[in-house]
Design a protein around this motif. Structure first.
Motif, PDB file in Angstrom:
ATOM      1  N   PHE A 127      21.438 -45.566  16.850  1.00 19.54           N
ATOM      2  CA  PHE A 127      21.539 -46.996  16.563  1.00 19.54           C
ATOM      3  C   PHE A 127      22.871 -47.582  17.032  1.00 19.54           C
ATOM      4  O   PHE A 127      22.935 -48.760  17.390  1.00 19.54           O
ATOM      5  CB  PHE A 127      21.342 -47.235  15.064  1.00 19.54           C
TER       6      PHE A 127
ATOM      7  N   PRO B  33      21.977 -50.326  20.571  1.00 16.72           N
ATOM      8  CA  PRO B  33      21.676 -51.342  19.549  1.00 16.72           C
ATOM      9  C   PRO B  33      20.370 -52.096  19.798  1.00 16.72           C
ATOM     10  O   PRO B  33      19.810 -52.687  18.863  1.00 16.72           O
ATOM     11  CB  PRO B  33      22.879 -52.281  19.626  1.00 16.72           C
ATOM     12  N   ASP B  34      19.865 -52.082  21.051  1.00 18.78           N
ATOM     13  CA  ASP B  34      18.618 -52.792  21.344  1.00 18.78           C
ATOM     14  C   ASP B  34      17.398 -51.887  21.329  1.00 18.78           C
ATOM     15  O   ASP B  34      16.301 -52.305  21.725  1.00 18.78           O
ATOM     16  CB  ASP B  34      18.715 -53.487  22.707  1.00 18.78           C
TER      17      ASP B  34
ATOM     18  N   ASP C  12      14.065 -50.218  20.447  1.00 21.04           N
ATOM     19  CA  ASP C  12      12.943 -50.683  19.627  1.00 21.04           C
ATOM     20  C   ASP C  12      11.855 -49.617  19.490  1.00 21.04           C
ATOM     21  O   ASP C  12      10.770 -49.893  18.973  1.00 21.04           O
ATOM     22  CB  ASP C  12      12.371 -51.992  20.160  1.00 21.04           C
TER      23      ASP C  12
ATOM     24  N   ALA D 126      17.156 -46.362   9.703  1.00 22.68           N
ATOM     25  CA  ALA D 126      16.686 -47.729   9.917  1.00 22.68           C
ATOM     26  C   ALA D 126      16.637 -48.480   8.591  1.00 22.68           C
ATOM     27  O   ALA D 126      17.022 -49.661   8.505  1.00 22.68           O
ATOM     28  CB  ALA D 126      15.306 -47.717  10.570  1.00 22.68           C
TER      29      ALA D 126
ATOM     30  N   ARG E  44      20.032 -49.604   7.492  1.00 21.91           N
ATOM     31  CA  ARG E  44      20.558 -50.695   8.314  1.00 21.91           C
ATOM     32  C   ARG E  44      19.733 -51.979   8.189  1.00 21.91           C
ATOM     33  O   ARG E  44      20.034 -52.973   8.852  1.00 21.91           O
ATOM     34  CB  ARG E  44      20.601 -50.256   9.784  1.00 21.91           C
TER      35      ARG E  44
ATOM     36  N   ILE F 294      16.674 -52.433   9.200  1.00 23.28           N
ATOM     37  CA  ILE F 294      15.791 -52.605  10.359  1.00 23.28           C
ATOM     38  C   ILE F 294      14.350 -52.403   9.916  1.00 23.28           C
ATOM     39  O   ILE F 294      14.011 -51.387   9.299  1.00 23.28           O
ATOM     40  CB  ILE F 294      16.156 -51.604  11.481  1.00 23.28           C
ATOM     41  N   GLN F 295      13.492 -53.351  10.227  1.00 23.15           N
ATOM     42  CA  GLN F 295      12.103 -53.290   9.800  1.00 23.15           C
ATOM     43  C   GLN F 295      11.286 -52.370  10.714  1.00 23.15           C
ATOM     44  O   GLN F 295      11.277 -52.541  11.928  1.00 23.15           O
ATOM     45  CB  GLN F 295      11.488 -54.697   9.803  1.00 23.15           C
ATOM     46  N   VAL F 296      10.612 -51.406  10.094  1.00 21.73           N
ATOM     47  CA  VAL F 296       9.721 -50.481  10.805  1.00 21.73           C
ATOM     48  C   VAL F 296       8.300 -50.764  10.335  1.00 21.73           C
ATOM     49  O   VAL F 296       8.028 -50.774   9.127  1.00 21.73           O
ATOM     50  CB  VAL F 296      10.097 -49.011  10.508  1.00 21.73           C
TER      51      VAL F 296
ATOM     52  N   THR G  91       7.957 -53.399  12.637  1.00 22.08           N
ATOM     53  CA  THR G  91       8.089 -54.714  13.258  1.00 22.08           C
ATOM     54  C   THR G  91       9.171 -54.740  14.336  1.00 22.08           C
ATOM     55  O   THR G  91       8.953 -55.198  15.468  1.00 22.08           O
ATOM     56  CB  THR G  91       8.407 -55.774  12.190  1.00 22.08           C
ATOM     57  N   ASP G  92      10.361 -54.229  13.978  1.00 26.87           N
ATOM     58  CA  ASP G  92      11.487 -54.238  14.909  1.00 26.87           C
ATOM     59  C   ASP G  92      11.716 -52.888  15.588  1.00 26.87           C
ATOM     60  O   ASP G  92      12.349 -52.824  16.645  1.00 26.87           O
ATOM     61  CB  ASP G  92      12.773 -54.651  14.177  1.00 26.87           C
ATOM     62  N   LEU G  93      11.257 -51.844  14.972  1.00 25.95           N
ATOM     63  CA  LEU G  93      11.483 -50.491  15.517  1.00 25.95           C
ATOM     64  C   LEU G  93      10.254 -49.630  15.257  1.00 25.95           C
ATOM     65  O   LEU G  93       9.799 -49.509  14.113  1.00 25.95           O
ATOM     66  CB  LEU G  93      12.703 -49.850  14.862  1.00 25.95           C
TER      67      LEU G  93
END
Length: 349
Positions: A234, A238-239, A241, A257, A260, A262-264, A266-268
């Motif tokens: 990460f 940083p980008d 996905d 994730a 941090r 970060i939605q899994v 949806t975003d990753l």
């Protein structure tokens, strides 16, 4: 202690007849066999397993060489192999090369001295092919090529790679990070297990114009390094996905994730490769490529049976002959391939 002579006297037969019944060799009439078995039961006679094995030139023990049992994949594979061999009346002797100073050499020496019947080799090896072909005893390789005449079994990693790539392409992934072992092992005839799925994913993503980076997580024996790598992705990308890696890597990436925010998925998106207990305990139902451990264990055991049977035939005098070498088109030579399964979970779109 009750011996064969006592059984022979009780049954009224010769010692040789008792030996034939105990060792299950030669012809004995049903009536004679019944007398011997009744006498054995009456006297509570227990056959000497060591003597029987010496008589048959067998130890009924198979060596299983793994890089480490700390890694969930090899722990699962070992458990299934032990269960499979036990069902065939065989014992398993385990060697973890990461935890043994002599590596696989000690086990090979034991095999050559007929202290075991065969070896299942699942670890990376630095030995050249002529080392393995010179042993001339039953050896079966898993997920690696040891040399001409040494049969192998492997999972269909190409199919696994295609399923992963198709999922990522269809879901609109833009930057994928693959996590695996040392890239230096990506060579022709490699003994690195999952090269085929990594390369398949890379090629398909490149054709689709999707960015893909490969991150080394150290040797398969360094499970701690795999965990550290999963969290470092990460910061380095940083980008990112989509992350693809072993069950351990996928589980750690999922947890990082969450920390941090970060939605899994949806975003990753996260995809695990292996399908061990580590994937089941990730905290979320991981999308995964599952290797079929029962089928792998059965295929390895069947190949081992063939090697031992061939070795015991009087007409076969070397491993290159007894290890299933019957021509370039022999499926044993090309490697037996076990299908994998792609299982959609909660970590992909």
């Amino acid at each position: 202690m009750v011996g064969m002579r006592d059984v022979a006297k009780e049954a009224g037969v010769s010692v040789s007849t008792v030996s034939l019944v105990v060792n299950k060799t030669g012809y004995v009439s049903d009536d004679m066999r019944a007398k011997v078995e009744a006498a054995m039961q009456s006297l509570n006679y227990i056959p000497n397993e060591l003597a029987r094995n010496l008589y048959r030139n067998r130890t009924n023990t198979i060596g299983v060489i793994v890089p480490t049992i700390l890694h969930p994949f090899f722990a699962a594979l070992t458990a299934h192999l032990q269960r499979e061999f036990a069902g065939r009346g065989l014992k398993t002797l385990l060697c973890s090369t990461a935890d043994a100073a002599t590596g696989e050499s000690e086990y090979v020496n034991m095999l050559q001295r007929h202290m075991m019947d065969g070896i299942i080799m699942t670890a990376h090896t630095e030995h050249q092919p002529d080392y393995w072909t010179s042993i001339r005893r039953p050896i079966v390789a898993f997920d690696r090529i040891l040399g001409e005449g040494v049969p192998s079994v492997r999972s269909d990693h190409e199919a696994g790679g295609r399923a992963i790539a198709r999922q990522l392409i269809d879901s609109g992934a833009r930057h994928v990070v693959l996590v695996g072992g040392p890239r230096s092992q990506f060579t022709e005839g490699t003994t690195f297990p999952t090269v085929r799925y990594h390369l398949t994913v890379e090629h398909m993503l490149a054709d689709a114009g999707i960015a893909c980076d490969y991150v080394e997580a150290g040797a398969v024996t360094d499970v701690v390094a795999h965990e550290a790598t999963a969290t470092a992705i990460f910061e380095r990308y940083p980008d990112v996905d989509a992350i693809v890696g072993s069950d351990v890597v996928a589980a750690m990436a999922l947890q990082e994730a969450g920390r941090r925010g970060i939605q899994v998925p949806t975003d990753l998106q996260i995809i695990a490769y292996d399908g061990t207990m580590a994937a089941e305990l990730a905290g979320k139902r991981l999308t995964m490529v599952r290797q079929d451990f029962p089928a792998i264990a059965a295929a390895l055991a069947e190949q081992m049976d063939r090697q031992i049977e061939a070795e015991n035939k009087p007409s076969r005098g070397s491993q290159s002959e007894s290890a299933g070498q019957s021509g370039a088109d022999d499926p044993v030579q090309l490697g037996q391939i076990v299908p994998v399964s792609f299982i959609a979970g909660e970590t992909t779109r």
